[in-house]
Scaffold this active site. Structure first.
Site, PDB file in Angstrom:
ATOM      1  CE1 TYR A 161      10.961  12.995  42.768  1.00 33.35           C
ATOM      2  CE2 TYR A 161      13.151  12.540  43.637  1.00 33.35           C
ATOM      3  CZ  TYR A 161      12.308  13.304  42.858  1.00 33.35           C
ATOM      4  OH  TYR A 161      12.816  14.382  42.154  1.00 33.35           O
ATOM      5  CB  SER A 178      16.716  12.548  41.106  1.00 28.50           C
ATOM      6  OG  SER A 178      16.996  12.843  42.464  1.00 28.50           O
TER       7      SER A 178
END
Length: 344
Positions: free
Chosen positions: A250, A237
């Site tokens: 996250y 990500s």
């Protein structure tokens, strides 16, 4: 003999250093003034810098939606419930046998990026197994789409947090497809939390066990069935590179995925197994509508360089590229950013 006349060297010294100092000072002032002029010009340019329009930047073969619906979903998020259906078919992508005869396992394969990857893998000649949690309707839609590409598809429901499930699923795929050549680790859990003090143990463990432990466990489970020429692709990500203040846990797991990719690539190099990672920016999948409130979902992707989120079909070709021994035989340990710009 006549005596030599002595001579002495003479050095010319200006009567005064004031004119030279004055000239130097004037030159410095002119340079400073010139630099201020350049600064002012750049400021004016910055103020007039064009921004993506309402439709965002369009750089592909077809226009992609830039306005997201103000809609929130219950977790884990079903794609068929989205008011704006994510685009995953990539109709302009033509297969050319880059994955012919290979067998792929894709976690989180029921929807979003996983669904788009499954379809392109099938279009390139691979057999596909999708692993998913409990989004059965979405999984069957993906399975149907893969089979319509002319490929076999296996759909297996379970939780990648459970190492026993990972081992069982790998064995099931090997039996059904005859082997495993590609693993795409893509399953993810995401939940915003604005204050670290409010991050509960249960929330933290859900993120850690799904996003990084699940990746490690799946890789460990499939490796006994992989040989030379196989590959593993992890989904990282942009948050691993730039962080996100409301996604501390996250972001941390995505950073771990990037490090895991490089470490495992080094470990498996001698076995001829490549390990790489795709690092997406904002992508329109059920993940964010199943996390944010509806008004925030409507703004999703607006702060990216392109002024819109990607559609899954804009990510899937990157996975094909990294998976194929035709296109990426000399690439391992790479983090491939697909962020819509330098920062996404």
């Amino acid at each position: 003999m006549a005596a030599r006349k002595k001579t002495s060297a003479r050095v010319s010294v200006p009567a005064s250093g004031k004119p030279a100092k004055k000239a130097a000072g004037q030159a410095a002032e002119r340079t400073a003034e010139r630099q201020r002029g350049l600064q002012d010009a750049v400021k004016k340019q910055g103020a007039q810098k064009p921004k993506p329009g309402k439709e965002g930047v369009q750089a592909g073969s077809r226009r992609q939606p830039a306005r997201m619906p103000a809609q929130s979903l219950e977790k884990p998020g079903n794609e068929h419930e989205l008011q704006l259906a994510p685009r995953y078919m990539a109709p302009d992508y033509k297969g050319s046998g880059k994955l012919q005869g290979l067998r792929a396992v894709i976690t989180g394969g029921d929807s979003g990026i996983g669904r788009a990857v499954a379809i392109l893998f099938a279009r390139e000649g691979a057999y596909v197994a999708i692993l998913y949690l409990d989004e059965h309707e979405d999984a069957q839609a993906t399975r149907k789409a893969v089979e319509e590409e002319g490929a076999r598809c296996v759909a297996i429901s379970g939780d990648v947090r459970d190492p026993a499930f990972c081992t069982q699923a790998a064995g099931q795929v090997r039996q059904a497809l005859g082997g495993i050549d590609i693993l795409v680790n893509n399953a993810a859990f995401q939940l915003h939390c604005n204050r670290l003090e409010d991050l509960t143990d249960a929330h933290l463990q859900e993120t850690l066990q799904t996003n990084i432990a699940g990746y490690v466990q799946m890789a460990r489970a499939v490796l006994p069935y992989m040989g030379e020429g196989a590959s593993i692709i992890n989904t990282g990500s942009e948050t691993a590179l730039f962080g996100s203040p409301s996604l501390i846990d996250y972001s941390a797991t995505k950073g771990a995925i990037h490090a895991f990719t490089k470490a495992l690539a080094a470990q498996l190099l001698g076995r001829g197994i490549r390990v790489n990672c795709v690092a997406p920016g904002p992508v329109w999948t059920p993940l964010n509508p199943a996390d944010k409130d509806a008004p925030e979902v409507a703004k999703f992707g607006k702060d990216s360089d392109m002024g819109r989120p990607a559609q899954p079909e804009e990510l899937s070709p990157a996975y094909v590229f990294l998976a194929s021994p035709v296109t990426a035989s000399y690439i391992s340990g790479a983090i491939l950013p697909v962020m819509g710009g330098p920062r996404g």
